[in-house]
Design an enzyme around this catalytic site. Sequence first.
Site, PDB file in Angstrom:
ATOM      1  N   LYS A 140     -13.836   5.590  -6.439  1.00 56.49           N
ATOM      2  CA  LYS A 140     -13.297   6.592  -5.651  1.00 56.49           C
ATOM      3  C   LYS A 140     -11.643   6.829  -6.136  1.00 56.49           C
ATOM      4  CE  LYS A 140     -12.099   9.828  -2.696  1.00 56.49           C
ATOM      5  NZ  LYS A 140     -10.699   9.624  -2.197  1.00 56.49           N
ATOM      6  N   GLU A 221      -9.043  -5.186   2.983  1.00 55.60           N
ATOM      7  CA  GLU A 221      -8.092  -5.803   2.798  1.00 55.60           C
ATOM      8  C   GLU A 221      -7.123  -5.053   3.777  1.00 55.60           C
ATOM      9  OE1 GLU A 221      -3.863  -6.313   1.793  1.00 55.60           O
ATOM     10  OE2 GLU A 221      -4.532  -6.967  -0.367  1.00 55.60           O
ATOM     11  N   CYS A 258       2.154  -5.342   1.280  1.00 56.55           N
ATOM     12  CA  CYS A 258       0.706  -5.706   1.946  1.00 56.55           C
ATOM     13  C   CYS A 258       0.744  -7.416   2.292  1.00 56.55           C
ATOM     14  CB  CYS A 258      -0.515  -5.539   1.980  1.00 56.55           C
ATOM     15  SG  CYS A 258      -1.112  -7.277  -0.333  1.00 56.55           S
TER      16      CYS A 258
END
Length: 459
Positions: A140, A221, A258
């Site tokens: 995607k 995640e 992150c």
Amino acid sequence: DIQRAHLWATKCFQQFRKLPGNRRAHFLRSIAHEIEQNREQLIQLAQEETRLGFPRLEMELSRTSHELRLFAELAENNDWREFSSEQSSNKLHSKPRLLKQNIPIGTVIVIGACNFPLAISVVGTDTASALVVGCPVIVKAHPEHPQTCQFLSELVLIASKNAQMPKGIFQLIHGRNHSVTENLISHKDAACVAFTGSLKGGTALSQVVNKRDNPIPFHAEMGSLNPVIALPHKISKHASKLALNYVRAVNLFSGQMCTKPGALIIIKSNANNSFKNLIREAVSIQNIAPMLNEGIYKNYEKSSNFLKNELPLLATNEKVQNKIKNPAYSRIFELDFIQFIKNPELRAEAFGPASLLIECQDETELIQAIESLEGNLTGSIHSLIDDHTTCRKIIPLLESKVGRLLWNEFPPGVTPGLATHHGGPWPSTSDSRYTSIGRNAYMRFVRPICKQGFPSIDI
């Protein structure tokens, strides 16, 4: 498009999974070759869409091609199969001949990150680690860098044609509406999902997966506070270096990582006031860079304004004049142990260069603060030998909270390799047993098959 993509992926799966490992290895190396041959154009396009900066994107592209070659080696040696066997026995309590190996799980849906347009996107770890074991991939495209996604997709298709791969093993789907992603993962032929993004997005998609008639593995995640524990003797002896490196880690790539340290936890000591002043100085000299896009900027400002209403602002470079669109202002907020314990909403990840400085009265409060943490991708300890009594107490606690524990280092940056683990307990990821970076990322996309009485595993 979604129905057709799944049709092609399902149609090619059995042929693709049975290809010799050296064929898939050639395909992965061909992808690496194509992106390196188009390096300049690809990085320019990614810079126009993300403004992450040329040095960062150069590094990211190099990491991507390195990982592709890492997985090519795995395809060639077939170690991912983890073959094992037990021979039959003719004794009184006889046992049958057992053969076991991993097999690919099926079509993998990859939903990449906004902050890594090359390394965790169309040709990132998720895609490479699925292809290496024989899983078709449907990606995607991220709506904030669609042209980069499209160009990468075209390079993969060129590599696929050159390597004579079956049609349908890699496909790209565009769409800004959330329903596109939901329809992709709710389709009956989807076998697994790999997602990188926010906790809100990951939670919503996990609910979609769980509502399927046949629930499938969902590997997400998501957000992470990534606590840093700085012990008193370390602060006393290395305050200047510690403060500067902490602030640099918070501000690396505008805090859009992150693994950004979102909390620094310290114990009250005489050195703390001067340490806080050093943090103020370090923040004041940080360059202000643009954030990825307006949506990320607005969310960061919203999170920061919430923290401003609740906590004192210890340090910021917000007063520096600039003409940057969507500026990433650095902000360090200050609170004590009681506030941290009683207000869990303060721990939500602020995706940007913001962090919390939490001061505990003593070791007991430090231990309680660690025990109150949710799951995280990383945790860090900064310590000298005189702090080791405390270290021995907190290391087991942190091990239960994080996927990667650092010693006298800061967490931003993950090096792909055999020993790499990029994962952690909920809510940092949906399953702490798996890594989304490094060679073992393939383990998300295989399952074991046991064959009993067969003369050979390949029959």
